[in-house]
Each structure stands twice: as structure tokens, then as C-alpha cells.
Motif scaffolding. Sequence first.
Motif, PDB file in Angstrom:
ATOM      1  N   PHE A   1      98.962 -18.083 -14.637  1.00  0.00           N
ATOM      2  CA  PHE A   1      99.971 -19.229 -14.918  1.00  0.00           C
ATOM      3  C   PHE A   1      99.528 -20.759 -16.263  1.00  0.00           C
ATOM      4  O   PHE A   1      98.392 -20.691 -15.791  1.00  0.00           O
ATOM      5  N   ASP A   2      99.764 -20.765 -17.354  1.00  0.00           N
ATOM      6  CA  ASP A   2      99.867 -21.790 -17.893  1.00  0.00           C
ATOM      7  C   ASP A   2     100.630 -22.541 -17.604  1.00  0.00           C
ATOM      8  O   ASP A   2     102.026 -22.449 -18.426  1.00  0.00           O
ATOM      9  N   ASP A   3     101.034 -23.077 -16.569  1.00  0.00           N
ATOM     10  CA  ASP A   3     101.497 -24.446 -16.197  1.00  0.00           C
ATOM     11  C   ASP A   3     101.990 -25.636 -17.624  1.00  0.00           C
ATOM     12  O   ASP A   3     100.511 -26.646 -17.929  1.00  0.00           O
ATOM     13  N   ARG A   4     102.495 -26.127 -18.173  1.00  0.00           N
ATOM     14  CA  ARG A   4     102.553 -27.651 -18.956  1.00  0.00           C
ATOM     15  C   ARG A   4     103.303 -28.382 -18.533  1.00  0.00           C
ATOM     16  O   ARG A   4     105.063 -27.627 -18.210  1.00  0.00           O
ATOM     17  N   MET A   5     103.071 -28.999 -18.497  1.00  0.00           N
ATOM     18  CA  MET A   5     103.936 -30.640 -17.691  1.00  0.00           C
ATOM     19  C   MET A   5     103.911 -31.972 -18.765  1.00  0.00           C
ATOM     20  O   MET A   5     102.613 -32.767 -19.208  1.00  0.00           O
ATOM     21  N   TRP A   6     105.104 -32.606 -18.458  1.00  0.00           N
ATOM     22  CA  TRP A   6     105.190 -34.029 -19.826  1.00  0.00           C
ATOM     23  C   TRP A   6     106.136 -34.760 -18.993  1.00  0.00           C
ATOM     24  O   TRP A   6     107.128 -34.588 -18.256  1.00  0.00           O
ATOM     25  N   GLN A   7     105.361 -35.897 -18.462  1.00  0.00           N
ATOM     26  CA  GLN A   7     106.109 -37.449 -17.228  1.00  0.00           C
ATOM     27  C   GLN A   7     107.354 -37.879 -18.677  1.00  0.00           C
ATOM     28  O   GLN A   7     106.668 -37.890 -19.788  1.00  0.00           O
TER      29      GLN A   7
ATOM     30  N   ASN B   1      95.980 -24.064 -15.413  1.00  0.00           N
ATOM     31  CA  ASN B   1      95.807 -22.854 -15.381  1.00  0.00           C
ATOM     32  C   ASN B   1      94.983 -22.554 -14.057  1.00  0.00           C
ATOM     33  O   ASN B   1      94.024 -23.515 -13.625  1.00  0.00           O
ATOM     34  N   TYR B   2      95.576 -21.268 -13.264  1.00  0.00           N
ATOM     35  CA  TYR B   2      95.821 -20.741 -12.147  1.00  0.00           C
ATOM     36  C   TYR B   2      96.796 -19.186 -12.239  1.00  0.00           C
ATOM     37  O   TYR B   2      96.999 -18.856 -13.284  1.00  0.00           O
ATOM     38  N   GLN B   3      96.467 -18.610 -11.165  1.00  0.00           N
ATOM     39  CA  GLN B   3      96.224 -17.397 -10.790  1.00  0.00           C
ATOM     40  C   GLN B   3      96.776 -17.484  -9.600  1.00  0.00           C
ATOM     41  O   GLN B   3      96.109 -17.894  -8.607  1.00  0.00           O
ATOM     42  N   MET B   4      98.077 -16.304  -9.714  1.00  0.00           N
ATOM     43  CA  MET B   4      98.659 -16.272  -8.208  1.00  0.00           C
ATOM     44  C   MET B   4      98.516 -15.424  -8.189  1.00  0.00           C
ATOM     45  O   MET B   4      99.514 -13.834  -8.625  1.00  0.00           O
ATOM     46  N   ASP B   5      99.090 -13.596  -6.576  1.00  0.00           N
ATOM     47  CA  ASP B   5      99.110 -12.435  -6.465  1.00  0.00           C
ATOM     48  C   ASP B   5     101.062 -13.135  -5.998  1.00  0.00           C
ATOM     49  O   ASP B   5     101.123 -13.633  -5.022  1.00  0.00           O
ATOM     50  N   ILE B   6     101.967 -12.038  -6.797  1.00  0.00           N
ATOM     51  CA  ILE B   6     102.989 -12.276  -7.107  1.00  0.00           C
ATOM     52  C   ILE B   6     103.782 -10.640  -6.509  1.00  0.00           C
ATOM     53  O   ILE B   6     103.574  -9.865  -7.003  1.00  0.00           O
ATOM     54  N   SER B   7     104.785 -10.644  -5.343  1.00  0.00           N
ATOM     55  CA  SER B   7     105.453  -9.538  -4.787  1.00  0.00           C
ATOM     56  C   SER B   7     106.619  -9.244  -5.944  1.00  0.00           C
ATOM     57  O   SER B   7     107.623 -10.339  -5.899  1.00  0.00           O
ATOM     58  N   VAL B   8     107.006  -8.410  -6.032  1.00  0.00           N
ATOM     59  CA  VAL B   8     107.964  -8.005  -6.982  1.00  0.00           C
ATOM     60  C   VAL B   8     108.001  -6.255  -6.860  1.00  0.00           C
ATOM     61  O   VAL B   8     107.659  -5.976  -6.838  1.00  0.00           O
ATOM     62  N   ASP B   9     109.228  -6.280  -5.573  1.00  0.00           N
ATOM     63  CA  ASP B   9     109.825  -4.742  -5.468  1.00  0.00           C
ATOM     64  C   ASP B   9     108.901  -3.982  -4.574  1.00  0.00           C
ATOM     65  O   ASP B   9     108.313  -3.493  -5.121  1.00  0.00           O
ATOM     66  N   GLY B  10     108.354  -4.507  -3.959  1.00  0.00           N
ATOM     67  CA  GLY B  10     107.152  -3.847  -2.744  1.00  0.00           C
ATOM     68  C   GLY B  10     106.227  -4.072  -3.842  1.00  0.00           C
ATOM     69  O   GLY B  10     104.937  -3.621  -3.127  1.00  0.00           O
ATOM     70  N   SER B  11     105.448  -3.956  -4.665  1.00  0.00           N
ATOM     71  CA  SER B  11     104.504  -3.980  -5.291  1.00  0.00           C
ATOM     72  C   SER B  11     104.219  -5.951  -5.828  1.00  0.00           C
ATOM     73  O   SER B  11     104.527  -6.569  -5.782  1.00  0.00           O
TER      74      SER B  11
END
Length: 159
Positions: A120-126, A104-114
Motif C-alpha cells: 500500500f502506498d497511502d497518500r493523505m492530504w488535510q 507505506n505498508y503491506q497487508m495480506d488480502i483475500s480475493v475469491d478464496g486466494s
Amino acid sequence: MDLNHYANDAPVFRMEDYFQGEVKAWGIIQNWRGKVIERFDIRMVGSWDGDNGTMEEDFLFYDGKQQHRTWKIKRLSDSSYQATADDIIGIASANRNGNAIQWNYQMDISVDGSTYRISFDDRMWQLNDGVVINRSYMKKFGFTVGELTVFLKKTDTGS
């Protein structure tokens, strides 16, 4: 995700084992309607020194964009991790059980100039044969605004 569900599932997913050496990955990003809006390849190289790891990620998007991220990972216990990266807000946290890890984490994402702050809720399985499947749900105000799917393959089979 209830990680207890995966407690007895193998192979056991230990980041310090899996992300030691080179990993290749392929992924897509879908918008909230399910339309694929990005495709990319990733080359990852990880190294560990005790409880501290570094993972270098080089993204090559199919539209020609490139991105680099360096994760600094710390194993806190047999089942929990923390990590930082330049474009991650604060500290990413993870828990592991059996063959599954949830980040679990947060990130700033740029979309169309904003710019939007996305959780993020990342789920991984090996799986067997050095394969990991990663599903990530990107949320804003609790609503899923996108999904990320990545297939990873460990290329350094020495571990």
C-alpha cells in the motif's frame, strides 16, 4: 510522492492532532480497471499519550461485512511515524510535510478464496474544516492492482 512539494501547504497535518477523538469516513475500493468493487463507512476513534497513539477503526461495508482494526502509532520525529496493526505485515512507516502524509505498508488480502500480499502506498492530504482525503495505491509486483479513496471528516471539533 514528493512530500517537499507540500512543505508550505496548510493546514499542517499532524496525526496526533487530527486523530485525537472521533473521525468519520467514507470510501470506495476500485479494481485495476477502475470499477468500484467495495463501498464502506468507517468510524475511527483516536487517542494519544505523548508520542504514542491508538486508533480504532470500525469498517461497515455496504454488503454487510464488518471489519475492525486497531493501529498502534508512534511518532518518531516531527515528520515521521511508525505503526502496527494485527493485519499489517511488519511495520507501517509514514513521513509528513506540510498538509501531506505518505504511509507505506503491506497487508495480506483475500480475493475469491486466494490470499495476496499487497503493498500500500497511502497518500493523505488535510484540507480545511477537518477534512482529509486519502488515496491509496495497492500494488503487487510493482503494478497497481487497485485503488482506495477515503474521505475523512473530524467530528470532534474540540482540537
